[in-house]
Structure formats: structure tokens, C-alpha cells
Design a protein around this motif. Structure first.
Motif, short mmCIF file in Angstrom:
data_model
loop_
_atom_site.label_atom_id
_atom_site.label_comp_id
_atom_site.label_asym_id
_atom_site.label_seq_id
_atom_site.Cartn_x
_atom_site.Cartn_y
_atom_site.Cartn_z
N THR A 2 -5.66 70.56 -11.95
CA THR A 2 -4.65 70.04 -12.88
C THR A 2 -5.17 70.13 -14.31
N LYS A 31 -3.66 69.56 -18.68
CA LYS A 31 -2.59 69.35 -19.66
C LYS A 31 -2.79 70.31 -20.81
N LYS A 50 2.73 70.16 -21.72
CA LYS A 50 2.90 70.53 -20.31
C LYS A 50 1.83 69.90 -19.41
N HIS A 51 2.31 69.37 -18.26
CA HIS A 51 1.39 68.90 -17.21
C HIS A 51 1.49 69.92 -16.08
N GLU A 94 4.67 63.27 -16.15
CA GLU A 94 3.36 62.60 -16.22
C GLU A 94 3.04 61.80 -14.95
N TYR A 139 1.85 64.04 -12.25
CA TYR A 139 0.51 64.50 -12.65
C TYR A 139 -0.54 63.45 -12.30
N GLU A 140 -0.21 62.19 -12.56
CA GLU A 140 -1.15 61.11 -12.24
C GLU A 140 -1.33 60.96 -10.74
N ASN A 179 -3.55 63.75 -9.43
CA ASN A 179 -4.95 63.48 -9.78
C ASN A 179 -5.54 62.38 -8.88
N TYR A 190 0.04 78.10 -18.90
CA TYR A 190 0.82 77.33 -19.88
C TYR A 190 1.94 78.22 -20.46
#
Lengths: 25, 457
Positions: B4, B6, B10-11, B26, B29-30, B33, B450
């Protein structure tokens, strides 16, 4: 809004060339 | 393995083994992770419960559950934390025939580029040397003889400066065209030039006979002329830019690259890429110098933060220009997520030392152009007919899975284990990739993903 957008339409195994005739500066 | 990162707004998550690239909010994404740390081996309800406890201060329970379900869905469809079952494929490349050759038609050069790995064309030998037509033709015979059932063959005219021996280039091309008919082969020719001797007549020939042409230029005038100098010390920029622009236009801005090198002297290399784009070039490649670490201009680990920043700036400009209809191609941002090379190629890379060889002007055979002149890597000779099969097998068996360092790397299926020549010549071991190159490669993969994400909006 959709939370996740996947950029590929298929996985590596499904989409990659099933193939030495490709190109090898 | 899921990587992962950022970048700007963008994530992004790359699922290494499936090759899937996901752009997300987000919260997702969390969660990814979090799952990267705790794994997915626990019962789903237990994981969901812990996840809600972990994130409830920032997100609603409904949002967390919804995002978690989306992620589980991708996991069950093999698009996140997919298994790596490619190892068995890596053993499939056995006794691969030769299909590509770098023909060093000239070990002489009319420039004295300071960073040249070819030692100003001499390749660390005592004298300058041009390949004879006899050796060039013998090389074509060798390629056909060792190409087995492969039909498509590639020959790259390289140097030194190949235009210093252009008559031999033409003779070799004519000879290869005769071999095509006899042996049912198709030759694809390419050439690299510094442009000093390029004129209308040679350009016309190149456009008719070369599938691709690489034009060497480093970018801004002061950057180019600091490193790419003639024997008298004068710069080359003003001579080569007009003929390179003409070349690009005459090839309809396709099937060529302007190709430069950046060093410690121009760590702001994104400006050089943009300069080349502003000159009207659409196919651009600027590569990090790999050279003796004792030189002033060699790249060091401490330079990486600035280099990374430059790649990000470049990615931003690349996207911006594409969106506004002024786009250009940057070699490393051209990731193909819908197809791409077959798994074998992703695992083994360039095929140097087995599928790909380089031939020096005297007929000596080396694993690739960067090895030429390094005696311990000489594989044989066109004239003696011998070939070091032990060395060949070593190169053939080298792949992503033989390199310990690649095991946990997210970029391994994009870089194929890195440049074997760099590993051998810098670290003395083909299975020990050059770490500085690895770090830059990883950054370029992130930037290219990206750019894909930003352009998919």
C-alpha cells in the motif's frame, strides 16, 4: 460512492500473455 | 503480499501476486494496512469485531463493516493477498534458444561522455575497433543457427557509435534479409546513436530499415553539454537537437526514444524530461547513471529522497499534460495492467546470457552489452565456435526466485529481479541486485501506478 476501484479487469494469471516470440537500451 | 502507498490524493494497494491495482478511500486503506499486520487467518467475525474496535473513533460501524465486506470480497476473488504459485513456472525456461543479439559494430566513438560504461567506446580494451562485415555476417549466421524454432529475431546495432561503421550496418542488414528467406525468419533491427553523424541520407535508411531508434540526449543544454562532449571538450546539444527533432517527426513520433542519463549533477532531472517534452519529443526515457561510486557524479543513497521527489513531480506533470492533450510517454510509466509480459518473462527478465547475447567487434560473445570487455564473463567466440555452457546455464537459471532480496519485494513482477549486469559488475553476484537501482525501481512502479489511477478518473 464505490469505496474501491480496481484498475485491472483481470488478474495477472488471467490477463498476461499466455506465451519467446516477444521483444527482448 | 499487498503493498500500500499514498501519493498525492490517491490511496493505492497493489496485490503483488494477482497484479491487481486497487484505488480506494482512506477507510479501506486503513483496513488493508490493519489486515496486512494481523492477517486473515482468524475467524472473520473475530477480525471484524477487532477492526471495529480499532477504527470506531474515526468511522461509523456501518462504514467499517461495508468497507470490510468489500475487501473480503476481493480477497475471496483472488484479487487481494493472492497466493504465489509462480515458482513452478520459473523452472520452465530450459535450453531457450538465442533470439536477440546486440551487435557492437563500433568500439569507437566521436563523443567522450564522462559516464559512459563503454569507456568512450573502447570497452576497457587498449584500442578502438570497428567490426568487419565478415564478423557481422558471421554473427547473423550464429543467431539463425542458435535460434531454434523461434521465428522473430532481433538485432540491435550498438557501440560506441554505430554510425561510425554504417557501411557494415547496411551490409549486415542486407545479408540478414537474405537469411530471412532461406530460413523463414523475421529480423527486427534497431539502432542507438548519439546523432553527431546523423544526416538526411542515414535517417532515410534508418527509417526504412530500423524498427526502433534510440537517440541519446540528456535534456537541458547545460546538462547535456556537461557530460556529452566531443574530443575537444565542446558540447553536442546544438548539433543533435535539430536532427533528433527531424527524426522524431519523420517517424510520426513513434518507434523511437530520446534517451538520457541523469547523474548527481542533475538530481532535478524531471526538468530534463520536461525540457525534452517541450522540444516536441513524445517518447522519452531518462535513466539513472550506474557507474564507479568514486566519481563525483555517481548517485548515492543520500540522494534518494530528492530522486523520489523528482519522480513524483514528473508523475504529476505526466498526468497533467496527458489530461490536457499535450501528453508524452515516459518509458517507466508505461505499465500495462491489462496484458503485459507472460509469467516466464516477468520472472526471468531480459534473458541475457541465454536468449540475448552481445557480440564484440572481434567476434567475442558476452552475456549482454554491459559485460563486453569483462573477460571473466566472455562466453565464447564466433570464430572458435566454442560457448561456455556452464556460464550460459548460470544465466538461464537466474530469476526472481533465485534472488533472496526479491522475495519480499512488491515490484518483483515489474522489474523481473533487476539488471543482472549491475548485480554482477557492482556486487559480484548475479543473484544480488544493486540496491540503489532497486529503490529507484520501486519508486517508479509506485509513480506509474499513481499515473494509471489519476488517468482512470
Amino acid at each position: 460512492m464505490k469505496r474501491i476501484k480496481t484498475l485491472n479487469s483481470a488478474t495477472l494469471k488471467e490477463s498476461a500473455c499466455k506465451g519467446g516470440e516477444c521483444q527482448t537500451k | 503480499m499487498v503493498h500500500t502507498f499514498k501519493m498525492f490524493d490517491k490511496h493505492i494497494a497493489l496485490d503483488v501476486n494477482s497484479g491487481c491495482v486497487h484505488v480506494m478511500d482512506e477507510l479501506c486503506y486503513e483496513i488493508i494496512n490493519y489486515l496486512n499486520v494481523v492477517g486473515l487467518s482468524r475467524p472473520v467475525n473475530e477480525t471484524r469485531f477487532k477492526l471495529i474496535g480499532e477504527l470506531k473513533h474515526d468511522y461509523s460501524r456501518e462504514d467499517i463493516e461495508e468497507a470490510f465486506e468489500d475487501i473480503l470480497d476481493l480477497y475471496h476473488n483472488g484479487m487481494l493477498w493472492a497466493d504465489d504459485d509462480f515458482k513452478t513456472v520459473s523452472a520452465l525456461k530450459k535450453d531457450a534458444p538465442v533470439k536477440a543479439m546486440c551487435l557492437h559494430v563500433s568500439h569507437d566513438c566521436n563523443l567522450r561522455c564522462k559516464y559512459c560504461f563503454a569507456d568512450e567506446g573502447k570497452y576497457h580494451t587498449e584500442r578502438r575497433e570497428l567490426m568487419s562485415a565478415k564478423t557481422g555476417k558471421l554473427a547473423m549466421d550464429y543467431l539463425v543457427k542458435h535460434s531454434g524454432s523461434r521465428r522473430n529475431l532481433e538485432v540491435d546495432f550498438f557501440g560506441g557509435e554505430p554510425l561510425m561503421n554504417f557501411d557494415v550496418v547496411k551490409e549486415v542488414v542486407d545479408y540478414a534479409r537474405e537469411l530471412e528467406k532461406k530460413h523463414d525468419k523475421v529480423f527486427r533491427f534497431t539502432i542507438t546513436t548519439n546523432g553527431i553523424l546523423l544526416d538526411d541520407e542515414k535517417l532515410d535508411y534508418i527509417n526504412k530499415n530500423m524498427s526502433n531508434v534510440v537517440l541519446s540526449i540528456d535534456g537541458r543544454p547545460e546538462v547535456n553539454d556537461r557530460m556529452r562532449v566531443r574530443a575537444d571538450g565542446s558540447g553536442s546539444y546544438s548539433r543533435i537537437v535539430p536532427i533528433f527533432q527531424k527524426t522524431a517527426e519523420s517517424r510520426n513520433q513513434d518507434n523511437y526514444y530520446v534517451r538520457g542519463t541523469f547523474t548527481r549533477y542533475n538530481l532535478d532531472f524531471s526538468k530534463d524530461v520536461i525540457h525534452l517534452a517541450d522540444l516536441g519529443f513524445k517518447q522519452i526515457s531518462i535513466e539513472p547513471v550506474v557507474c564507479d561510486t568514486e566519481t563525483d557524479y555517481s548517485l548515492r543513497e543520500e540522494d534518494l529522497p530528492q530522486i523520489f521527489e523528482e519522480y513524483e513531480k514528473l508523475a504529476q506533470e505526466y498526468v497533467e499534460r496527458r489530461k490536457s492533450g499535450r501528453g508524452f510517454n515516459f518509458f517507466h510509466f508505461m505499465v500495462d495492467l491489462e496484458g503485459g509480459p507472460c509469467i516466464i518473462k516477468r520472472l526471468s527478465g531480459c534473458g541475457c546470457g541465454c536468449e540475448y547475447v552481445a557480440v564484440a567487434p572481434n567476434g567475442d560473445i558476452y552475456p549482454c552489452h554491459q559485460f563486453v570487455g569483462a573477460e571473466q564473463y566472455k562466453m565464447g567466440s564466433l570464430y572458435s565456435g566454442e560457448l561456455n555452457s556452464e556460464l550460459r546455464e548460470k544465466f538461464e537459471s537466474c530469476n526472481v526466485f533465485t534472488k533472496e532480496k526479491c522475495d519480499g519485494c512488491f515490484a518483483k513482477f515489474f522489474c523481473s529481479g533487476g539488471c543482472i549486469a549491475n548485480a554482477c559488475l557492482i556486487n559480484g553476484d548475479m543473484n544480488s541486485p544493486h540496491s540503489l537501482s532497486c529503490e529507484m525501481m520501486k519508486k517508479r512502479v509506485e509513480c506509474s501506478l499513481y499515473a494509471k489511477a489519476a488517468l482512470a478518473e
